[in-house]
Design a protein around this motif. Sequence first.
Motif, PDB file in Angstrom:
ATOM      1  N   GLY A  35      16.582 -31.516  22.895  1.00 53.06           N
ATOM      2  CA  GLY A  35      16.738 -31.183  24.308  1.00 53.06           C
ATOM      3  C   GLY A  35      18.155 -30.806  24.707  1.00 53.06           C
ATOM      4  N   TYR A  36      18.965 -30.400  23.724  1.00 56.35           N
ATOM      5  CA  TYR A  36      20.354 -30.025  23.980  1.00 56.35           C
ATOM      6  C   TYR A  36      20.625 -28.607  23.501  1.00 56.35           C
ATOM      7  N   ARG A  37      21.559 -27.945  24.158  1.00 54.10           N
ATOM      8  CA  ARG A  37      22.008 -26.606  23.784  1.00 54.10           C
ATOM      9  C   ARG A  37      23.456 -26.721  23.322  1.00 54.10           C
ATOM     10  N   LEU A  38      23.782 -26.115  22.193  1.00 57.33           N
ATOM     11  CA  LEU A  38      25.148 -26.133  21.668  1.00 57.33           C
ATOM     12  C   LEU A  38      25.917 -24.955  22.257  1.00 57.33           C
ATOM     13  N   LYS A  39      27.017 -25.272  22.921  1.00 57.90           N
ATOM     14  CA  LYS A  39      27.828 -24.241  23.566  1.00 57.90           C
ATOM     15  C   LYS A  39      29.194 -24.188  22.884  1.00 57.90           C
ATOM     16  N   ALA A  40      29.492 -23.046  22.277  1.00 58.42           N
ATOM     17  CA  ALA A  40      30.810 -22.857  21.664  1.00 58.42           C
ATOM     18  C   ALA A  40      31.832 -22.683  22.781  1.00 58.42           C
ATOM     19  N   SER A  68      26.888 -31.618  30.542  1.00 58.13           N
ATOM     20  CA  SER A  68      27.371 -32.017  29.223  1.00 58.13           C
ATOM     21  C   SER A  68      26.725 -33.342  28.838  1.00 58.13           C
ATOM     22  N   PHE A  69      26.471 -33.528  27.554  1.00 55.58           N
ATOM     23  CA  PHE A  69      25.876 -34.779  27.089  1.00 55.58           C
ATOM     24  C   PHE A  69      26.723 -35.981  27.494  1.00 55.58           C
ATOM     25  N   ALA A  70      28.037 -35.777  27.667  1.00 57.68           N
ATOM     26  CA  ALA A  70      28.958 -36.869  27.987  1.00 57.68           C
ATOM     27  C   ALA A  70      29.069 -37.139  29.491  1.00 57.68           C
ATOM     28  N   ASN A  71      28.449 -36.297  30.303  1.00 59.63           N
ATOM     29  CA  ASN A  71      28.511 -36.492  31.741  1.00 59.63           C
ATOM     30  C   ASN A  71      27.736 -37.740  32.140  1.00 59.63           C
ATOM     31  N   ILE A  72      28.294 -38.548  33.006  1.00 58.26           N
ATOM     32  CA  ILE A  72      27.663 -39.808  33.423  1.00 58.26           C
ATOM     33  C   ILE A  72      26.289 -39.575  34.053  1.00 58.26           C
ATOM     34  N   GLY A  73      26.072 -38.407  34.632  1.00 64.41           N
ATOM     35  CA  GLY A  73      24.802 -38.113  35.279  1.00 64.41           C
ATOM     36  C   GLY A  73      23.763 -37.453  34.384  1.00 64.41           C
ATOM     37  N   PRO A  75      20.854 -36.969  31.661  1.00 61.75           N
ATOM     38  CA  PRO A  75      19.793 -37.814  31.102  1.00 61.75           C
ATOM     39  C   PRO A  75      20.164 -38.284  29.701  1.00 61.75           C
ATOM     40  N   ARG A  76      19.729 -39.469  29.357  1.00 59.61           N
ATOM     41  CA  ARG A  76      20.134 -40.078  28.091  1.00 59.61           C
ATOM     42  C   ARG A  76      18.956 -40.339  27.141  1.00 59.61           C
ATOM     43  N   HIS A  77      17.817 -39.718  27.397  1.00 65.57           N
ATOM     44  CA  HIS A  77      16.619 -40.030  26.616  1.00 65.57           C
ATOM     45  C   HIS A  77      16.763 -39.768  25.116  1.00 65.57           C
TER      46      HIS A  77
END
Length: 100
Positions: A35-40, A68-73, A75-77
């Motif tokens: 569920g993530y997209r890699l952004k260069a 961003s995956f690191a953003n506090i908001g 989703p963390r599933h």
Amino acid sequence: MNIEKSTLAEYQERIQAGCEPVSFEELRRRGEELGYRLKAEFKYINTANPRPWHALSCNWIEKSSGLSFANIGAPRHNLKALQSLRINTVCLYRGRLVEY
């Protein structure tokens, strides 16, 4: 040691330490499945270590939120699986270590 050789030496050391070598496309595919997209983001020379290397900085974007995956908001599933991917793989792309 020149920078190209130090980049390859760092890549080999990570493999010897147990990281799985993956292609950029494989890395991207695995992230997509979670569920993530890699952004260069940008190319640079990592000089924060005793031996510098060519690097490509990337960020994982959680697809449903666009954060961003690191953003506090964000989703963390699938964050635990993403962190495992980040820790246990190494990618060399166009002569640069991908930092993700």
